[in-house]
Design an enzyme around this catalytic site. Structure first.
Site, PDB file in Angstrom:
ATOM      1  N   SER A 141       0.858  -1.192   0.000  1.00 14.91           N
ATOM      2  CA  SER A 141       0.000   0.000   0.000  1.00 14.91           C
ATOM      3  C   SER A 141       0.887   1.233   0.000  1.00 14.91           C
ATOM      4  O   SER A 141       2.048   1.190   0.432  1.00 14.91           O
ATOM      5  CB  SER A 141      -0.877   0.018   1.256  1.00 14.91           C
ATOM      6  OG  SER A 141      -1.561   1.256   1.376  1.00 14.91           O
ATOM      7  N   TYR A 154      -2.452   0.364  10.679  1.00 15.86           N
ATOM      8  CA  TYR A 154      -2.542  -0.155   9.303  1.00 15.86           C
ATOM      9  C   TYR A 154      -1.234   0.122   8.560  1.00 15.86           C
ATOM     10  O   TYR A 154      -0.684  -0.765   7.892  1.00 15.86           O
ATOM     11  CB  TYR A 154      -3.726   0.485   8.573  1.00 15.86           C
ATOM     12  CG  TYR A 154      -3.837   0.029   7.130  1.00 15.86           C
ATOM     13  CD1 TYR A 154      -4.209  -1.271   6.821  1.00 15.86           C
ATOM     14  CD2 TYR A 154      -3.546   0.906   6.075  1.00 15.86           C
ATOM     15  CE1 TYR A 154      -4.300  -1.694   5.494  1.00 15.86           C
ATOM     16  CE2 TYR A 154      -3.630   0.484   4.760  1.00 15.86           C
ATOM     17  CZ  TYR A 154      -4.007  -0.811   4.471  1.00 15.86           C
ATOM     18  OH  TYR A 154      -4.085  -1.236   3.162  1.00 15.86           O
ATOM     19  N   GLY A 185      -2.398   3.372  -3.994  1.00 20.34           N
ATOM     20  CA  GLY A 185      -3.120   4.374  -3.217  1.00 20.34           C
ATOM     21  C   GLY A 185      -4.588   3.985  -3.184  1.00 20.34           C
ATOM     22  O   GLY A 185      -4.933   2.816  -3.003  1.00 20.34           O
ATOM     23  N   VAL A 187      -8.066   2.748  -3.921  1.00 20.27           N
ATOM     24  CA  VAL A 187      -8.737   1.830  -4.846  1.00 20.27           C
ATOM     25  C   VAL A 187     -10.163   1.631  -4.338  1.00 20.27           C
ATOM     26  O   VAL A 187     -10.354   1.289  -3.156  1.00 20.27           O
ATOM     27  CB  VAL A 187      -8.043   0.450  -4.879  1.00 20.27           C
ATOM     28  CG1 VAL A 187      -8.606  -0.399  -6.012  1.00 20.27           C
ATOM     29  CG2 VAL A 187      -6.529   0.581  -4.990  1.00 20.27           C
ATOM     30  N   THR A 189     -13.009  -0.373  -3.476  1.00 19.77           N
ATOM     31  CA  THR A 189     -13.366  -1.777  -3.218  1.00 19.77           C
ATOM     32  C   THR A 189     -14.207  -1.790  -1.932  1.00 19.77           C
ATOM     33  O   THR A 189     -14.641  -0.740  -1.464  1.00 19.77           O
ATOM     34  CB  THR A 189     -12.094  -2.626  -2.973  1.00 19.77           C
ATOM     35  OG1 THR A 189     -11.449  -2.135  -1.781  1.00 19.77           O
ATOM     36  CG2 THR A 189     -11.120  -2.552  -4.137  1.00 19.77           C
TER      37      THR A 189
HETATM   38  P1  NDP Z   1     -11.643  -5.943   0.039  1.00 16.49           P
HETATM   39  O1  NDP Z   1     -12.219  -5.737   1.392  1.00 16.49           O
HETATM   40  O2  NDP Z   1     -12.506  -5.742  -1.147  1.00 16.49           O
HETATM   41  O3  NDP Z   1     -10.973  -7.395  -0.049  1.00 16.49           O
HETATM   42  C1  NDP Z   1     -10.215  -7.933   1.011  1.00 16.49           C
HETATM   43  C2  NDP Z   1     -10.034  -9.417   0.785  1.00 16.49           C
HETATM   44  O4  NDP Z   1      -9.203  -9.948   1.834  1.00 16.49           O
HETATM   45  C3  NDP Z   1     -11.349 -10.160   0.810  1.00 16.49           C
HETATM   46  O5  NDP Z   1     -11.361 -11.096  -0.230  1.00 16.49           O
HETATM   47  C4  NDP Z   1     -11.316 -10.892   2.147  1.00 16.49           C
HETATM   48  O6  NDP Z   1     -12.003 -12.134   2.050  1.00 16.49           O
HETATM   49  C5  NDP Z   1      -9.819 -11.125   2.300  1.00 16.49           C
HETATM   50  N1  NDP Z   1      -9.457 -11.407   3.679  1.00 16.49           N
HETATM   51  C6  NDP Z   1      -9.515 -10.546   4.742  1.00 16.49           C
HETATM   52  N2  NDP Z   1      -9.147 -11.197   5.859  1.00 16.49           N
HETATM   53  C7  NDP Z   1      -8.851 -12.475   5.500  1.00 16.49           C
HETATM   54  C8  NDP Z   1      -8.417 -13.629   6.204  1.00 16.49           C
HETATM   55  N3  NDP Z   1      -8.218 -13.593   7.535  1.00 16.49           N
HETATM   56  N4  NDP Z   1      -8.200 -14.777   5.524  1.00 16.49           N
HETATM   57  C9  NDP Z   1      -8.408 -14.824   4.195  1.00 16.49           C
HETATM   58  N5  NDP Z   1      -8.821 -13.760   3.467  1.00 16.49           N
HETATM   59  C10 NDP Z   1      -9.035 -12.608   4.117  1.00 16.49           C
HETATM   60  O7  NDP Z   1     -10.373  -4.941  -0.035  1.00 16.49           O
HETATM   61  P2  NDP Z   1      -9.250  -4.719  -1.157  1.00 16.49           P
HETATM   62  O8  NDP Z   1      -9.490  -5.574  -2.331  1.00 16.49           O
HETATM   63  O9  NDP Z   1      -9.131  -3.269  -1.364  1.00 16.49           O
HETATM   64  O10 NDP Z   1      -7.978  -5.205  -0.346  1.00 16.49           O
HETATM   65  C11 NDP Z   1      -7.039  -6.145  -0.862  1.00 16.49           C
HETATM   66  C12 NDP Z   1      -5.639  -5.753  -0.421  1.00 16.49           C
HETATM   67  O11 NDP Z   1      -5.298  -4.506  -1.009  1.00 16.49           O
HETATM   68  C13 NDP Z   1      -5.454  -5.576   1.085  1.00 16.49           C
HETATM   69  O12 NDP Z   1      -4.216  -6.143   1.471  1.00 16.49           O
HETATM   70  C14 NDP Z   1      -5.421  -4.059   1.258  1.00 16.49           C
HETATM   71  O13 NDP Z   1      -4.694  -3.690   2.406  1.00 16.49           O
HETATM   72  C15 NDP Z   1      -4.721  -3.675  -0.022  1.00 16.49           C
HETATM   73  N6  NDP Z   1      -4.882  -2.285  -0.456  1.00 16.49           N
HETATM   74  C16 NDP Z   1      -6.127  -1.745  -0.680  1.00 16.49           C
HETATM   75  C17 NDP Z   1      -6.253  -0.437  -1.104  1.00 16.49           C
HETATM   76  C18 NDP Z   1      -7.582   0.230  -1.297  1.00 16.49           C
HETATM   77  O14 NDP Z   1      -7.624   1.487  -1.322  1.00 16.49           O
HETATM   78  N7  NDP Z   1      -8.661  -0.520  -1.473  1.00 16.49           N
HETATM   79  C19 NDP Z   1      -5.058   0.368  -1.377  1.00 16.49           C
HETATM   80  C20 NDP Z   1      -3.815  -0.284  -1.105  1.00 16.49           C
HETATM   81  C21 NDP Z   1      -3.748  -1.561  -0.687  1.00 16.49           C
HETATM   82  P3  NDP Z   1     -12.946 -12.774   3.156  1.00 16.49           P
HETATM   83  O15 NDP Z   1     -13.557 -11.668   3.961  1.00 16.49           O
HETATM   84  O16 NDP Z   1     -13.941 -13.563   2.351  1.00 16.49           O
HETATM   85  O17 NDP Z   1     -12.034 -13.664   3.954  1.00 16.49           O
HETATM   86  C1  8X3 Z   2      -5.240   1.474   1.409  1.00 17.76           C
HETATM   87  C2  8X3 Z   2      -5.014   2.865   0.975  1.00 17.76           C
HETATM   88  O1  8X3 Z   2      -4.535   5.244   1.774  1.00 17.76           O
HETATM   89  O2  8X3 Z   2      -6.297   4.009   2.905  1.00 17.76           O
HETATM   90  O3  8X3 Z   2      -4.046   0.805   1.617  1.00 17.76           O
HETATM   91  O4  8X3 Z   2      -4.016   3.438   3.277  1.00 17.76           O
HETATM   92  S1  8X3 Z   2      -4.966   3.915   2.296  1.00 17.76           S
END
Ligand code: NDP
Ligand code: 8X3
Length: 259
Positions: A141, A154, A185, A187, A189
């Site tokens: 991230s 985080y 940055g 995204v 979701t």
């Molecule tokens: P979502 O909440 O859409 O997806 C998160 C995923 O992680 C889900 O599929 C969830 O599945 C899974 N997950 C969470 N905890 C567990 C667990 N204990 N075991 C297995 N799976 C788990 O968020 P994002 O797609 O945005 O997040 C994906 C990654 O991207 C994360 O690492 C996040 O920190 C990172 N990220 C996100 C950004 C953003 O702005 N969205 C920016 C930068 C990084 P389930 O609940 O079914 O287990």
């Molecule tokens: C998710 C993006 O800026 O909320 O990693 O940390 S931010």
């Protein structure tokens, strides 16, 4: 340059939503067979049914080191020789000062984002070393490069992911295995809905009046990294939407009629 992954096997954690689901679709479009990991098995099954490649949905909590090791070291033959692993499962909890985080929030972030990555690496790297091939992709991230108020724990977890990625590259020095971190940055979701514990209205304000990255944008960069020639290792990519210039500088369009 070929973007085909035909004949390869890829594992994606957190494939039930957001970036992980988009990575699964992108890797499947490129021809890879897939192992999809998350806790919500119903979502994995729906995704698997929509993909044009052999796919194994695996209900697994990445925080459970023993369950992860047992499942990933006994995969069915067709999926056992993993070529690509995308360590994507992760979350944030709340926007609190570091001294005010609940114990549960701290555990959720550190156990999932840090220990979860290590749990997966423990289970998959020895096999890759034995086979002499493999690519380990971490989803970090921008919070692994800079801290913002309310996001300290985080950010600590994502700084740790960056350290794990860098250290893993060194641990694998002299081997054919490759190591990549993709560090986005903003995204759009379910990330913010999870951070705000289901408060979808509050989550929507994060993305209001602006143009964030999509999960597909991130998946496209993952696909780029894993389809380079064997001598090319993309170590770390920081990517943001054009409207974002730091973790906290986000350009929002004025809303007509509002100051
Ligand atoms: P979502 O909440 O859409 O997806 C998160 C995923 O992680 C889900 O599929 C969830 O599945 C899974 N997950 C969470 N905890 C567990 C667990 N204990 N075991 C297995 N799976 C788990 O968020 P994002 O797609 O945005 O997040 C994906 C990654 O991207 C994360 O690492 C996040 O920190 C990172 N990220 C996100 C950004 C953003 O702005 N969205 C920016 C930068 C990084 P389930 O609940 O079914 O287990
Ligand atoms: C998710 C993006 O800026 O909320 O990693 O940390 S931010």
């Amino acid at each position: 340059m070929s973007r085909s992954l035909a004949g390869r096997v890829a594992l994606v954690t957190g494939a039930s939503s957001g970036i992980g689901a988009a990575c699964a679709r992108a890797l499947a479009d490129a021809g890879a067979s897939l192992v999809l990991v998350a806790r919500r098995e119903d979502r994995l099954a729906d995704l698997a049914a929509s993909l044009p490649v052999p796919t194994l949905p695996l209900e697994l909590d990445v925080r459970d080191a023993d369950a992860v090791y047992a499942a990933l070291t006994t995969l069915p033959d067709a999926f056992a020789a993993l070529d690509i692993v995308v360590n994507n499962a992760g979350l944030s909890r709340d926007l609190d000062p570091v001294y005010a985080n609940t114990v549960d929030a701290v555990d959720d972030m550190l156990d999932t984002n840090v220990k979860g990555v290590v749990n997966i690496l423990r289970a998959v790297v020895p096999g890759m070393l034995a086979r002499g091939r493999g690519h380990l992709v971490q989803i970090g991230s921008i919070a692994g490069h800079t801290v913002y108020p309310g996001g300290t724990v985080y950010a600590a977890s994502k700084y740790a992911v960056r350290a794990l990625n860098e250290g893993l590259k060194m641990d694998l020095h002299g081997t054919p295995l490759r190591v990549t971190s993709i560090d986005p940055g903003m995204v759009e979701t379910d990330f913010s809905t999870v951070r705000f514990r289901g408060d979808a209205d509050r989550a929507a304000t994060v993305y209001a009046n602006t143009t964030p990255l999509t999960a597909d944008d991130v998946a496209d960069v993952v696909l780029f990294a894993v389809t380079r020639p064997p001598h090319v290792n993309v170590l770390d990519v920081v990517m943001m939407p054009t409207i974002q210039s730091s973790a906290t500088m986000i350009h929002r369009m004025p809303v007509p009629g509002q100051p």
